[in-house]
Design an enzyme around this catalytic site. Structure first.
Site, PDB file in Angstrom:
ATOM      1  N   SER A 123     -17.048 -19.214   4.755  1.00 38.71           N
ATOM      2  CA  SER A 123     -17.213 -20.175   3.661  1.00 38.71           C
ATOM      3  C   SER A 123     -18.602 -20.784   3.656  1.00 38.71           C
ATOM      4  CB  SER A 123     -16.168 -21.291   3.817  1.00 38.71           C
ATOM      5  OG  SER A 123     -16.429 -22.375   2.959  1.00 38.71           O
ATOM      6  N   TYR A 147     -12.626 -28.131   8.413  1.00 39.36           N
ATOM      7  CA  TYR A 147     -12.483 -26.824   7.772  1.00 39.36           C
ATOM      8  C   TYR A 147     -13.748 -25.990   7.986  1.00 39.36           C
ATOM      9  CZ  TYR A 147     -12.621 -23.293   4.116  1.00 39.36           C
ATOM     10  OH  TYR A 147     -12.761 -22.105   3.437  1.00 39.36           O
ATOM     11  N   LYS A 151     -14.399 -22.541  10.466  1.00 43.75           N
ATOM     12  CA  LYS A 151     -14.977 -21.274  10.018  1.00 43.75           C
ATOM     13  C   LYS A 151     -16.207 -20.906  10.844  1.00 43.75           C
ATOM     14  CE  LYS A 151     -12.326 -20.180   6.470  1.00 43.75           C
ATOM     15  NZ  LYS A 151     -11.555 -18.920   6.400  1.00 43.75           N
TER      16      LYS A 151
END
Length: 341
Positions: A123, A147, A151
């Site tokens: 991402s 988040y 990643k």
């Protein structure tokens, strides 16, 4: 991409939004697809009929090892992961458990079974709030939420694992990966078969289409005083089918002996929140309510990908890079498909 024919590809999260589009393209390219999904947010109807479905957790080391051996897997494409940024802030260990620890177990299963090729659904969140746009792959990574950190930690694990040679001293036989750093994914398949049906999805175009279909009362713009042309945030939107194609090209790259890479996936230009909402209003012909709200913490004014690297490395030629096409396919999916939320 004849090199894909009859290859055995394991797709984790293949019942999800991006995973299902990619699985269908893999099937159409002649691959033997094995989908692993625990249906936390995926849907059985989204899995191609030609794919072999295994219901289970992609982070289950023993299960993944067994599946890889039984199906003689050539490569893994890893989509399975939680994606709601706000939830990652309130429940960070959930994200580190699934996204990071689960990925660690999956990578370990690859090393155990000598699966050498790995494509990771990463991402743009790994960049955090970058100082300049467009964003290069060399832009410093500094995620601002769990988040994004989950990643980035997976990317680091892949980078470290790629230094390990498996049963050979040849670099060609080393574990290699491509991490695709998505910007804002949107849209639906042009034939209306697949689209976004994730209940907790917070993507702007998805939300706007829900409003156009009467599934929500209004859409909020979070911040109208940013240093952008119209005061609202600017984002780089990519159609899900073009993104799925990038995965197939990344797979061909690895199968042909290509190097490990981290690559931006976007179009290289952006649209503001107001532009997106007006486009959805225009294609839907519905004047849904739009309200202004305060800024959200951590929202940068603009996030735009520099895509020179992926375009040079792969023969990637997006065919749906038009905001109206993206919004129209998303709206028609939301309006006509019984599975749309």
């Amino acid at each position: 991409m004849n090199i894909l024919t009859n290859r055995n590809i394991l797709v984790t999260g293949g019942a999800g939004y991006i995973g299902s589009h990619t699985s269908r393209q893999l099937v159409n390219a002649g691959c033997n697809v094995v989908v692993v999904d625990n249906f936390y947010s995926g849907n059985r109807w989204a899995v191609p009929a030609q794919a072999h479905l295994v219901e289970g957790d992609a982070g289950d080391f023993e299960l993944m090892s067994r599946v890889m051996l039984e199906h003689k897997i050539d490569a893994v494409i890893h989509f399975a992961g939680h994606i709601v940024v706000s939830e990652s802030v309130t429940n960070p260990l959930k994200y580190y458990g699934n996204n990071t620890s689960g990925s660690r177990n999956l990578i370990a299963a690859c090393l155990r079974t000598r699966v050498k090729h790995f494509i990771f659904s990463s991402s743009a969140a790994v960049y955090g709030i970058p100082g300049d746009n467009p964003i290069l792959e060399t832009t410093p990574v500094s995620p601002i939420n769990p988040y994004g950190r989950s990643k980035l930690m997976t990317e680091w694990m892949l980078e470290d694992a790629a230094s390990i040679l498996i049963a050979s001293s040849s670099k060609k036989d080393a574990f290699r990966y491509v991490a695709l750093r998505y910007f804002n994914v949107a849209g639906a398949s042009l034939d209306g078969v697949l689209g976004e049906a994730t209940p907790e999805a917070t993507h702007l175009i998805h939300i706007a289409c829900q409003a156009a279909c009467g599934k929500r009362k209004k859409v909020a713009i979070y911040g109208t005083d940013y240093p952008t042309p119209d005061g609202t945030c600017v984002r780089d939107y990519i159609h899900v089918e073009d993104l799925a194609t990038a995965h197939l090209l990344a797979l061909a790259h690895l199968l042909e002996g290509g190097s490990s890479e981290a690559l931006n996936c976007g179009y290289g230009y952006g649209f503001s929140v107001k532009e997106v909402l007006e486009t959805v209003r225009r294609v839907s012909r519905v004047d849904f309510e739009i309200v202004s709200a305060g800024r959200r913490d951590g929202d940068p004014p603009a996030l735009i990908a520099n895509t020179e690297k992926i375009r040079k490395l792969f023969p990637w030629k997006p065919t749906h890079q038009d905001l109206e096409t993206i919004c129209t396919t998303a709206f028609l999916w939301e309006k006509h498909h019984p599975h749309a939320n």
